[in-house]
Design an enzyme around this catalytic site. Structure first.
Site, PDB file in Angstrom:
ATOM      1  CG  ASN A 173      14.285  -5.724  -6.187  1.00 36.24           C
ATOM      2  OD1 ASN A 173      15.244  -5.990  -5.459  1.00 36.24           O
ATOM      3  ND2 ASN A 173      13.770  -4.501  -6.275  1.00 36.24           N
ATOM      4  CD1 TRP A 174      13.859 -12.150  -4.225  1.00 33.79           C
ATOM      5  CD2 TRP A 174      15.761 -13.206  -3.702  1.00 33.79           C
ATOM      6  NE1 TRP A 174      13.827 -13.393  -4.813  1.00 33.79           N
ATOM      7  CE2 TRP A 174      14.976 -14.068  -4.512  1.00 33.79           C
ATOM      8  CE3 TRP A 174      16.998 -13.660  -3.249  1.00 33.79           C
ATOM      9  CZ2 TRP A 174      15.401 -15.348  -4.876  1.00 33.79           C
ATOM     10  CZ3 TRP A 174      17.410 -14.938  -3.602  1.00 33.79           C
ATOM     11  CH2 TRP A 174      16.626 -15.777  -4.407  1.00 33.79           C
ATOM     12  CE  LYS A 175      11.251  -3.893  -3.673  1.00 39.63           C
ATOM     13  NZ  LYS A 175      10.305  -2.827  -3.576  1.00 39.63           N
ATOM     14  CG  HIS A 204      14.461   0.013  -6.976  1.00 46.16           C
ATOM     15  ND1 HIS A 204      13.703   0.570  -5.977  1.00 46.16           N
ATOM     16  CD2 HIS A 204      13.756  -1.033  -7.457  1.00 46.16           C
ATOM     17  CE1 HIS A 204      12.582  -0.131  -5.840  1.00 46.16           C
ATOM     18  NE2 HIS A 204      12.590  -1.108  -6.727  1.00 46.16           N
ATOM     19  CD  GLU A 207      10.404  -1.478 -10.369  1.00 42.60           C
ATOM     20  OE1 GLU A 207       9.869  -2.533 -10.026  1.00 42.60           O
ATOM     21  OE2 GLU A 207      11.369  -0.982  -9.774  1.00 42.60           O
ATOM     22  CB  SER A 247       1.449  -4.087  -6.957  1.00 40.61           C
ATOM     23  OG  SER A 247       1.762  -3.116  -5.988  1.00 40.61           O
ATOM     24  N   GLY A 256       8.927  -7.446  -6.742  1.00 40.06           N
ATOM     25  CA  GLY A 256       9.517  -7.251  -5.416  1.00 40.06           C
ATOM     26  C   GLY A 256       8.928  -8.227  -4.407  1.00 40.06           C
ATOM     27  N   GLY A 257       7.986  -7.733  -3.607  1.00 45.58           N
ATOM     28  CA  GLY A 257       7.424  -8.487  -2.486  1.00 45.58           C
ATOM     29  C   GLY A 257       7.000  -9.915  -2.805  1.00 45.58           C
TER      30      GLY A 257
HETATM   31  P1  PGA Z   1       6.695  -4.755  -5.619  1.00 45.20           P
HETATM   32  O1  PGA Z   1       8.143  -4.107  -5.822  1.00 45.20           O
HETATM   33  O2  PGA Z   1       6.566  -5.879  -6.625  1.00 45.20           O
HETATM   34  O3  PGA Z   1       6.717  -5.245  -4.196  1.00 45.20           O
HETATM   35  O4  PGA Z   1       5.701  -3.685  -5.861  1.00 45.20           O
HETATM   36  C1  PGA Z   1       8.643  -3.840  -7.094  1.00 45.20           C
HETATM   37  C2  PGA Z   1       9.944  -3.102  -6.950  1.00 45.20           C
HETATM   38  O5  PGA Z   1      10.018  -2.168  -6.138  1.00 45.20           O
HETATM   39  O6  PGA Z   1      10.936  -3.434  -7.617  1.00 45.20           O
END
Ligand code: PGA
Length: 275
Positions: free
Chosen positions: A21-23, A108, A186, A235, A256-257
Site C-alpha cells: 500500500n503505497w498510500k 482503510h 489492521e 508496521s 504500508g511504509g
Molecule cells: P504500515 O501501514 O505498514 O506503515 O503500518 C499499513 C497500512 O496502513 O496499510
C-alpha cells in the site's frame, strides 16, 4: 497500450499474499520506478507469493502497464462510483476494470477516520462500495481495525464484527463464487504512522481473527472462512513478516511504509518465501 483482454490466470497461485500500500507516499515517477524494479524482481525470481501493489490514483495507469506479464496484480486505494457519468472528481469501478485493476481497498482506517479525504467514510458507505465490487469485476480488500480507544474499552471484537458484517452488506453468503475477498485486519494502534503506535503480538492477532471469524460465521450462518482470505497490516517489516504470515488464520500481509522501497520489499518477500 495496455492489453485489457489479456488473461490474468497467473493470479492466486499461491501461498501468501503481499499487498504493498503505497498510500500517498510516492510521486508518479517514483511509482513507475518502483513498479519497474518490482516487476523485474518478480520476473527474475522464483516465488510463490501473490504480490499486489496499490499505487496512488494518478499512478494507476502507468503502473498497470509495467505490471503486465510480471505476475503482480494492481489494486486501487478506494473507489467512489460504479459507472462513468457527471461525477466530478470521482474514480469509477468501470475505469479501474478498463486498466485491468483486479483489487480495490475499501475502508482503510485513514479513510474511515477522515484523515485522508477530510470526510470520514462510514460502514454504510463502505458497504455500498463492496456491493459495487460484487456486481462488477473488482475484488475487495476490506480493511477493518479498532482504534486504541476502542481497544482499551474492550470493544475490539464488537467493532471488527460490525465493520465486517456491515461492510459486506450483512450477506457474506451472497458473495459470488468467482470473487476473491480479502479481509485486512489492521489495528489502528499498530499502524506505523500512528504517533502512539504499539506493537501487535502475532499470536494475539491470530486469536482475535479466530474469534472474529467464529462470531461472523455464527451471525451470518455462513462458512465465511472458506470464502475469504485474511491479511494482517500494521508496521510489518522484514523482521516480523514471517511471524505474522505464519499464524494459522493469516494468509498474508498488507504493508504500508516499508513497501515504498525496492530493497525493503524484496527483503520482506525473501523472508515470507522462506517461512
Ligand atoms: P504500515 O501501514 O505498514 O506503515 O503500518 C499499513 C497500512 O496502513 O496499510
Amino acid at each position: 497500450m495496455l492489453d485489457i483482454n489479456k488473461s490474468d490466470d497467473y493470479l492466486s497461485k499461491g501461498n501468501n499474499t503481499v499487498v504493498c500500500n503505497w498510500k500517498a507516499y510516492l510521486g508518479v515517477q517514483e511509482s513507475i520506478d518502483l513498479a519497474s524494479a518490482l516487476s523485474k524482481w518478480s520476473r527474475e525470481n522464483e516465488h510463490s507469493s501473490d504480490i499486489i501493489v496499490s499505487p496512488s490514483h494518478a499512478s494507476l495507469y502507468p503502473v498497470a502497464k509495467l505490471l503486465e506479464g510480471a505476475g503482480i496484480s494492481l489494486c486501487a486505494q478506494n473507489i467512489d462510483i460504479e459507472k462513468p457519468g457527471a461525477y466530478t472528481g470521482a474514480l469509477s469501478a468501470d475505469l479501474l476494470e478498463e486498466i485491468r485493476c483486479k483489487y480495490v481497498m475499501l475502508g482503510h482506517s485513514e479513510i474511515r477516520s477522515g484523515k485522508s479525504l477530510g470526510v470520514p467514510e462510514d460502514d454504510s458507505l463502505i458497504s455500498k462500495k463492496f456491493a459495487v465490487c460484487m456486481r462488477g469485476k473488482l475484488n475487495p480488500i476490506l480493511c477493518i481495525g479498532e482504534t486504541m480507544q476502542e481497544r482499551s474499552s474492550g470493544k475490539t471484537l464488537e467493532v471488527l464484527k460490525r465493520q465486517t458484517l456491515v461492510g459486506m452488506g450483512k450477506m457474506p453468503d451472497k458473495i459470488p463464487a468467482s470473487k476473491t475477498i480479502y479481509l485486512a485486519y489492521e489495528p489502528v494502534w499498530a499502524i506505523s504512522s500512528n504517533k502512539t503506535k504499539e506493537t501487535a503480538i502475532p499470536d494475539q492477532i491470530n486469536k482475535i481473527v479466530t474469534k472474529l471469524l467464529d462470531a461472523v460465521e455464527k451471525e451470518s450462518g455462513t462458512n465465511i472462512l472458506s470464502r475469504i482470505k485474511i491479511l494482517y497490516g500494521g508496521s510489518v517489516d522484514s523482521r516480523n513478516i514471517a511471524s505474522y504470515a505464519s499464524q494459522s488464520e493469516i494468509d498474508g500481509v498488507l504493508i504500508g511504509g516499508m513497501s515504498t522501497s525496492i530493497s525493503k520489499i524484496t527483503a520482506m518477500l525473501k523472508e515470507i518465501e522462506a517461512k
